[in-house]
Scaffold this active site. Structure first.
Site, short mmCIF file in Angstrom:
data_model
loop_
_atom_site.label_atom_id
_atom_site.label_comp_id
_atom_site.label_asym_id
_atom_site.label_seq_id
_atom_site.Cartn_x
_atom_site.Cartn_y
_atom_site.Cartn_z
N ARG A 186 0.86 -1.19 0.00
CA ARG A 186 0.00 0.00 0.00
C ARG A 186 0.89 1.24 0.00
NH1 ARG A 186 -3.52 -2.68 -1.62
NH2 ARG A 186 -5.51 -3.21 -0.66
N HIS A 188 -1.65 0.78 -9.77
CA HIS A 188 -2.30 -0.12 -8.79
C HIS A 188 -3.04 -1.25 -9.52
CE1 HIS A 188 -4.23 -0.47 -4.56
NE2 HIS A 188 -4.06 -1.65 -5.13
P1 NDP Z 1 -2.18 -11.86 4.20
O1 NDP Z 1 -3.02 -11.28 5.29
O2 NDP Z 1 -2.52 -13.21 3.66
O3 NDP Z 1 -0.65 -11.89 4.65
C1 NDP Z 1 -0.04 -10.83 5.31
C2 NDP Z 1 1.39 -11.20 5.64
O4 NDP Z 1 2.04 -10.06 6.22
C3 NDP Z 1 1.51 -12.33 6.66
O5 NDP Z 1 2.61 -13.16 6.35
C4 NDP Z 1 1.77 -11.58 7.97
O6 NDP Z 1 2.49 -12.32 8.95
C5 NDP Z 1 2.62 -10.43 7.46
N1 NDP Z 1 2.60 -9.31 8.41
C6 NDP Z 1 1.54 -8.56 8.81
N2 NDP Z 1 1.92 -7.64 9.72
C7 NDP Z 1 3.24 -7.81 9.89
C8 NDP Z 1 4.22 -7.18 10.71
N3 NDP Z 1 3.89 -6.16 11.54
N4 NDP Z 1 5.49 -7.63 10.66
C9 NDP Z 1 5.83 -8.64 9.84
N5 NDP Z 1 4.96 -9.30 9.04
C10 NDP Z 1 3.68 -8.87 9.06
O7 NDP Z 1 -2.22 -10.78 3.01
P2 NDP Z 1 -2.10 -11.04 1.43
O8 NDP Z 1 -0.87 -11.82 1.17
O9 NDP Z 1 -3.39 -11.53 0.88
O10 NDP Z 1 -1.96 -9.53 0.90
C11 NDP Z 1 -0.94 -8.69 1.41
C12 NDP Z 1 -1.18 -7.27 0.96
O11 NDP Z 1 -0.87 -7.13 -0.42
C13 NDP Z 1 -2.63 -6.76 1.05
O12 NDP Z 1 -2.97 -6.38 2.37
C14 NDP Z 1 -2.59 -5.58 0.13
O13 NDP Z 1 -2.15 -4.44 0.85
C15 NDP Z 1 -1.53 -5.96 -0.90
N6 NDP Z 1 -2.14 -6.27 -2.20
C16 NDP Z 1 -1.86 -5.43 -3.25
C17 NDP Z 1 -2.39 -5.67 -4.50
C18 NDP Z 1 -2.03 -4.82 -5.67
O14 NDP Z 1 -2.66 -4.93 -6.74
N7 NDP Z 1 -1.01 -3.98 -5.57
C19 NDP Z 1 -3.32 -6.78 -4.74
C20 NDP Z 1 -3.51 -7.65 -3.57
C21 NDP Z 1 -2.94 -7.37 -2.36
P3 NDP Z 1 1.91 -13.69 9.59
O15 NDP Z 1 2.05 -14.72 8.48
O16 NDP Z 1 2.81 -13.95 10.72
O17 NDP Z 1 0.47 -13.40 9.95
#
Ligand code: NDP
Length: 315
Positions: A230, A278
């Protein structure tokens, strides 16, 4: 036959009725989509489909039980101050979207490995300059986030022979193809080895502004940033400084603090930046329909809603 649940459409940036017309038609047996503001019976609206909802919208629906995002991320919903604390927030989970994300990231990782930017510069000068080839295994890709997107990207990169490191919030058992890291020390260890850094984190209070000067300084010199999380993850001035004075070699940016990216923004014309609007990957209409149907079914049955996020964690 059961009466469809009313689902209000809430967005300040998209005409959801038009954009998701076929989706809403497909789930019309379980959901009746209604425009905001609802003229009558606002107390009989248990669901919403939302994307950057109006700040004061939720106050008008006292019996709302679930708000569905149109995307994998829910930050635009959780940022809404009027969102009641007990409402479930649901996201799209779509394996096809994760595969599309993976293709997008591969474009930039392979571009770094095979020096596509230098070839383009050489072509502009009609310069025939073989640059040599680097095996994939010599390129280390650091993934911030190992969720639905990160895990797919990691698997595809590893299958092509890249060295893959991943950073997540929780500790994970070791895997053959991916070296896992967590916590501040884990982040430092990952950055020190990373040639291409891919941001796949959700936007939360902990991750806001994470892509800043102190992080860029800890990467290998000449590293490439692939920013697909983001816009608010990135401190824009720090990126420009890191590209102009080192240590960053290039950046591929798909998400921005202000979208659409204003025409006068320096990112558009920076020689080391690739801008995309995006569009790394959208959730498919089928996945949005499946989310709406599953949410309505769970609400009716009084069962847990699939893919409701942990609101305390923020993702
Ligand atoms: P998920 O919720 O499946 O995964 C999030 C990951 O981030 C997990 O591994 C989580 O850790 C990790 N995480 C969250 N907070 C922290 C932190 N404070 N420190 C370290 N690791 C952290 O999300 P998705 O994979 O589905 O999507 C990720 C993001 O990608 C979305 O939220 C969105 O912002 C972005 N996105 C962008 C798109 C685009 O077109 N540009 C399209 C789709 C998504 P843990 O495994 O330990 O929970």
């Amino acid at each position: 036959m059961t009466t469809p649940l009313r689902c209000v459409l809430l967005s300040t940036t998209l005409d959801l009725a038009r954009h998701f017309g076929p989706v809403l038609a497909e789930v019309a047996d379980v959901i009746e989509a209604v425009p905001h503001p609802v003229a009558e019976g606002a107390g009989d609206v248990p669901m919403a489909l939302a994307w950057f909802p109006p700040a004061d919208a939720f106050a008008q629906y006292p019996n709302l039980r679930a708000v569905c995002s149109i995307a994998a991320g829910v930050d635009s919903l959780l940022a809404c101050p009027g969102l009641p604390p007990d409402v479930a927030v649901v996201r799209v989970v779509d394996p096809d979207q994760a595969r599309a994300m993976s293709c997008f990231v591969l474009w930039h990782v392979i571009g770094h490995q095979r020096r596509f930017r230098t070839y383009a510069e050489n072509q502009a000068r009609a310069a025939w300059r073989p640059l040599g080839q680097r095996p994939a295994g010599e390129i280390t890709v650091g993934l911030l986030g190992y969720g639905r997107m990160g895990a797919q990207v990691a698997a595809d990169l590893a299958a092509l022979g890249f060295t893959v490191l991943a950073w997540s919030r929780s500790e994970r058992p070791p895997e053959a193809a991916v070296a896992h890291h967590h916590g501040a020390e884990g982040l430092a260890a990952l950055l020190a080895r990373t040639d291409v850094l891919v941001n796949l984190l959700p936007l939360t209070p902990e991750t806001k502004g994470i892509l800043d000067a102190s992080l860029f300084r800890r990467l290998k010199p000449g590293a490439t940033l692939v920013q697909v999380g983001r816009g608010a993850h990135l401190v824009e001035a720090d990126l420009l400084a890191a590209l102009d004075d080192g240590p960053l070699g290039a950046a591929a940016l798909d998400v921005f603090a202000v979208e659409p990216l204003p025409e006068a923004h320096p990112f558009w014309r920076h020689p080391k930046i690739v801008v995309t609007p995006h569009e790394a990957c959208d959730a498919s209409p089928q996945a949005v329909a499946a989310m709406l149907r599953a949410t309505a079914t769970a609400l009716r049955a009084g069962e847990p809603i699939p893919h409701a996020v942990d609101r305390g964690r923020g993702y």
